[in-house]
Structures are given as C-alpha cells and as structure tokens.
Write a protein that holds these residues in place. Structure first.
Motif, PDB file in Angstrom:
ATOM      1  N   LEU A 183       0.490  -0.983   0.168  1.00  0.00           N
ATOM      2  CA  LEU A 183      -0.116   0.173   0.061  1.00  0.00           C
ATOM      3  C   LEU A 183       1.045   1.585  -0.729  1.00  0.00           C
ATOM      4  O   LEU A 183       0.370   2.123  -0.347  1.00  0.00           O
TER       5      LEU A 183
ATOM      6  N   THR B 299     -11.178  -7.722   2.582  1.00  0.00           N
ATOM      7  CA  THR B 299      -9.885  -7.586   2.786  1.00  0.00           C
ATOM      8  C   THR B 299      -9.874  -8.384   1.441  1.00  0.00           C
ATOM      9  O   THR B 299      -8.781  -7.566   0.713  1.00  0.00           O
TER      10      THR B 299
ATOM     11  N   LEU C  98     -10.115  -5.708  -0.928  1.00  0.00           N
ATOM     12  CA  LEU C  98      -8.795  -4.679  -1.025  1.00  0.00           C
ATOM     13  C   LEU C  98      -7.606  -5.152  -2.049  1.00  0.00           C
ATOM     14  O   LEU C  98      -6.736  -4.646  -2.652  1.00  0.00           O
TER      15      LEU C  98
ATOM     16  N   THR D 180      -5.809  -3.356  -4.937  1.00  0.00           N
ATOM     17  CA  THR D 180      -4.533  -3.567  -5.319  1.00  0.00           C
ATOM     18  C   THR D 180      -3.752  -3.563  -5.727  1.00  0.00           C
ATOM     19  O   THR D 180      -2.848  -3.892  -5.897  1.00  0.00           O
TER      20      THR D 180
ATOM     21  N   SER E 196      -4.201  -1.296   6.665  1.00  0.00           N
ATOM     22  CA  SER E 196      -5.215   0.054   5.224  1.00  0.00           C
ATOM     23  C   SER E 196      -5.375   1.657   5.999  1.00  0.00           C
ATOM     24  O   SER E 196      -4.850   2.039   5.668  1.00  0.00           O
TER      25      SER E 196
ATOM     26  N   THR F 299     -11.351   1.850   2.302  1.00  0.00           N
ATOM     27  CA  THR F 299     -10.124   1.285   2.281  1.00  0.00           C
ATOM     28  C   THR F 299      -9.365   2.061   2.050  1.00  0.00           C
ATOM     29  O   THR F 299      -8.025   1.665   2.393  1.00  0.00           O
TER      30      THR F 299
ATOM     31  N   HIS G 203      -7.231   2.886  -0.046  1.00  0.00           N
ATOM     32  CA  HIS G 203      -6.452   2.550  -0.892  1.00  0.00           C
ATOM     33  C   HIS G 203      -7.323   3.218  -2.517  1.00  0.00           C
ATOM     34  O   HIS G 203      -6.318   3.555  -3.612  1.00  0.00           O
TER      35      HIS G 203
END
Ligand code: FAD
Length: 399
Positions: free
Chosen positions: A20, A52, A55, A59, A307, A394, A396
C-alpha cells in the motif's frame, strides 16, 4: 540503511502495508526474521473477509487469489447431530473467501519483489532506539552482522512473538488479555472436503471445525485441553474424535479421511495492547492484538490495521498533516474490540466448558437454537462473520 518506513515482519500485515505504501510512492524496507521458504510454508489462517479480498483486488494483489479461491456463501452450525445452514450472503450481502494464508503470503512476497524495493529475509530486528524522535532506528542482524535501519516511522508488524511491542515503554501502554481454558489441535489433511462449506460443531466432547484450503485439502480442528501434547494425539485418535464430534443423523454424510500432512496445537487467547502507537512506532496486526481463531479474524484484522496506517502515512507524507496518524490507534481499536467481542462470543458459544457446568451447556444450546431460528440473530452473526466494512472505506483509492 535509510528508508521512509521501516517495516518489521513479513506476515500479512507487513507485506500488505509495504504494498500500500509502494502504491503511494512511499519507500520502505521490510525486515523478516525467518527465511522466505519458512514464511511461505507456514500454515495458519484461511478465511478472508469480503473487505480483505476487495482491498487485495483493488490494489492488484488478487490475480491468483481470484483464480484459485473458494467462495462461500454460507456456513453450517452443527449441534445435537443436526446441521443448520447460515446463509451469509443472503443475510449480510457479502460472501467469504477460502484461500490459505501461506498462499496469500507467497503472492504478497512476489508482489513486493516485483517492485524492486527491499525485503530482507533472515534479518531479525533486535531492538529500537529514538522511537520518540523524528528519526527512529531499528537494530537488526543480517548475514551475521549487526546493522541499523534509520527511518521516519517504524511499523511493528512482527506478530505476537516479535520485538515491537516491547519497544513500547511499559508506562505508556496497557495490555488486556483473556486466556481460554482450551486450545485447538489443527490438522491439514490430504482429503477432499466433506462439505462444500465450513462446519462449526458444538458437541459434548468439545468443539470441532471442518474447514478446507483447496478442493483436495481439508483443514480440521478439535478443541483440546490447553496443556495437550501432540504426542497424545496420534492420527487415528484425531480421526476418531473428528468423526464423533462431526457425526450427524443424516446417514448420507461421511467425513472423508486421508493422510495428515501437518498438525499443531495453538492456544486460544484474546490480547489487546493499547494504544497501538508510541512516538514514531506503530503496531499493526498480531503485534498489537490476538483473537481466538474461532471467528477467523486475525489475518483480516491485520489487513484492516495496515489499510488505516497506509492512509495515515499517505496523508502525512503528502501534506504533513498528522491527523490520521494521531487517530490511528483509536480507529483500529474500535474494530479490534468489535472483533474481540465477536470472537469471544463465538468461542464461548461453541466450546465445551472443561468444568462441565450444566448451566453453561444449557445456555450454549439455547443460544445456538436462537441463532439458527431467528433471522435477526442470524443476521447479526452473519454481518460480523463476513466482516464489517473497513473503516472509512479502504482508502486505497488514494493510492
Ligand atoms: C500458529 C498460528 C496459527 C494460526 N491459525 C489460525 C487459523 O487457523 N485461523 C485463523 O483465522 N487465524 C489463525 N492464526 C492467526 C493469523 O494467522 C494471524 O492473525 C495473522 O498471521 C496475523 O498477521 P501478522 O502479519 O500480524 O502477523 P504474523 O503473520 O505473525 O507475521 C509476523 C511476521 O513477523 C516476523 N517476525 C517476528 N519477530 C521478528 C523480528 N524480531 N524481526 C523481524 N521479523 C520478525 C515473523 O516471522 C512473521 O513472519 C494463527 C496464528 C498463529 C500464530
């Protein structure tokens, strides 16, 4: 050595954090005590929450996972020789994924190495200095030499037996823990799963769990006394006990057997260290908290922590704002305590009280009957089991 973020530990927490941060253009060095072969073979968790997986997918970490995972829309609660299905997706709108933690760790290591950023194996951290300054140092050993890694921030992702938690001065933290009067004997068997979904069994002789890792490998657990030794559990005894505890009146159901590939005994406990920060050291995953494995949450909680941490570090490096770093511990701990409660509750409902208290047993049965007959109760269970949404999304997408 010098980096922006020193990450201690290459388990799920450390490796996901490294990725990340990489996506945000933040440099890190990951130090791992064990060899690569060791961490890629370590059999542990296998249930991934919906959040999970999302995410990991968002990514770019889920290519193999998406090809090989087993998607489960429900699970079974077995008691009094009858199974009761809980429709997780129907009740909570989200499914769970079965994918071995060691397979995920292999994917995460490959992704890290592909970035060209450092990941050192057989490089144990031995201690820290300057954690309350702007340039903390991680002391570690690599290739027989004592080394130093200077960083802006240290992420302690080194699990329950790591050194990071010890970096928190005693007077600044409190650790709350709860031990359970039983342990789990877990086995990995070369046998196809006997059911398409997980079976959580409540039985007078103790809890049992039928899980799986692949369409040909079963993962099974038995409640055993906390001082049980593997020597007392030859394979035949394990299979006999599993057959007894997983038995049901349905004559068509049979537990498939096969060679046991691996077995181990793990204690059940709840531990929370708070706050999850001291100066420039941030704890994440098992380094900060342990949950009993019944709720299948440890790995998911580790990913949830990092995260939040990645988003906080992203904000800090981008703008100098410390707000998310300052709220990191509180944000994570809200989720940690929800998960602690769920894991404790599920554990207490399903394990046989070693003291044999009839009152406790009657309460457990009543709870199981309620859970499997009330939509409201089942929905609450399902919502927690599939996992509450990650805090603030998240985040992200900011990567
Ligand atoms: C034996 C065991 C069995 C488990 N079984 C299950 C299960 O069946 N189901 C389930 O849901 N959950 C299970 N869990 C929980 C789940 O696997 C963990 O919650 C999860 O691994 C947490 O990830 P993490 O990255 O925080 O920690 P870890 O996966 O423990 O990773 C920490 C890493 O740090 C490394 N490290 C330690 N000390 C140092 C150091 N000084 N320097 C550098 N590196 C260091 C370790 O080698 C390790 O690679 C199990 C945990 C354990 C320990």
């Amino acid at each position: 050595m010098r980096t922006q973020v020193a990450i201690v530990g290459a388990g799920p927490a450390g490796l996901v954090l490294a990725h990340l941060l990489h996506l945000r253009g933040i440099d890190s060095v990951v130090l791992e005590r064990q060899t690569r072969a060791h961490v890629e073979r370590r059999i542990r968790a296998g249930v991934l929450e919906h959040g999970t997986v999302e995410l990991l997918r968002d990514t770019g970490l889920a290519d193999r996972l998406d090809r090989e995972r087993m998607v489960h829309h429900g699970l079974e609660l077995l008691f009094d020789r009858a199974g009761h299905r809980v429709d997780l997706t129907g009740l909570a709108g989200r499914e769970i994924t079965i994918y071995g933690q060691h397979e995920l760790v292999k994917d995460l290591i490959a992704a890290r190495l592909a970035t060209g950023r450092p990941l050192l194996f057989a490089a144990p951290a031995t201690g820290f200095s300057g954690l309350d300054t702007a340039s903390p140092v991680v002391h570690f050993v690599h290739e027989g030499r004592e080394r130093e890694l200077r960083a802006d921030v240290v992420a302690g992702c080194d699990g329950f037996h790591g050194v990071s938690r010890q970096g928190l001065p005693g007077h600044t933290v409190s650790t709350v823990s709860h031990d359970y009067p039983y342990a789990w004997l877990g086995v990995l068997a070369d046998a196809p799963p006997s059911s398409e979904e997980l079976i959580y069994a409540y039985h007078e002789r103790g809890f049992a769990l039928h899980s799986m890792r692949t369409p040909t490998i079963t993962r099974l657990y038995l409640q055993v006394p906390p001082d049980a030794q593997l020597a007392g559990w030859p394979d035949e005894r394990i299979w006999a006990e599993l057959r007894t505890r997983l038995a049901r009146d349905d004559p068509a159901w049979q537990l498939a057997g096969g060679p046991i590939l691996e077995k181990g005994i793990t204690g059940l406990r709840s531990v929370v260290t708070e706050p999850m920060r001291f100066g420039r050291l941030f704890l994440a995953g098992d380094a900060a908290h342990i949950v009993p494995a019944t709720g299948a949450k440890g790995l998911n909680l580790a990913v949830a922590d990092v995260s939040v941490l990645a988003a906080a570090l992203g904000q800090w490096y981008a703008s100098g704002a410390e707000r998310l770093l300052d709220t990191y511990s509180g944000t994570c701990l809200r989720r940690v305590w929800r998960v602690q409660h769920f894991s404790w509750w599920m554990t207490s409902m399903l394990h046989r009280d070693p003291a044999g208290d009839p009152f406790t047993a009657a309460l457990q049965r009543s709870q199981l009957q309620y859970l499997t007959s009330s939509t409201a109760a089942a929905t609450s269970f399902a919502e927690n089991y599939v996992g509450l949404p990650l805090e603030g999304g998240t985040d992200h997408d900011h990567a």
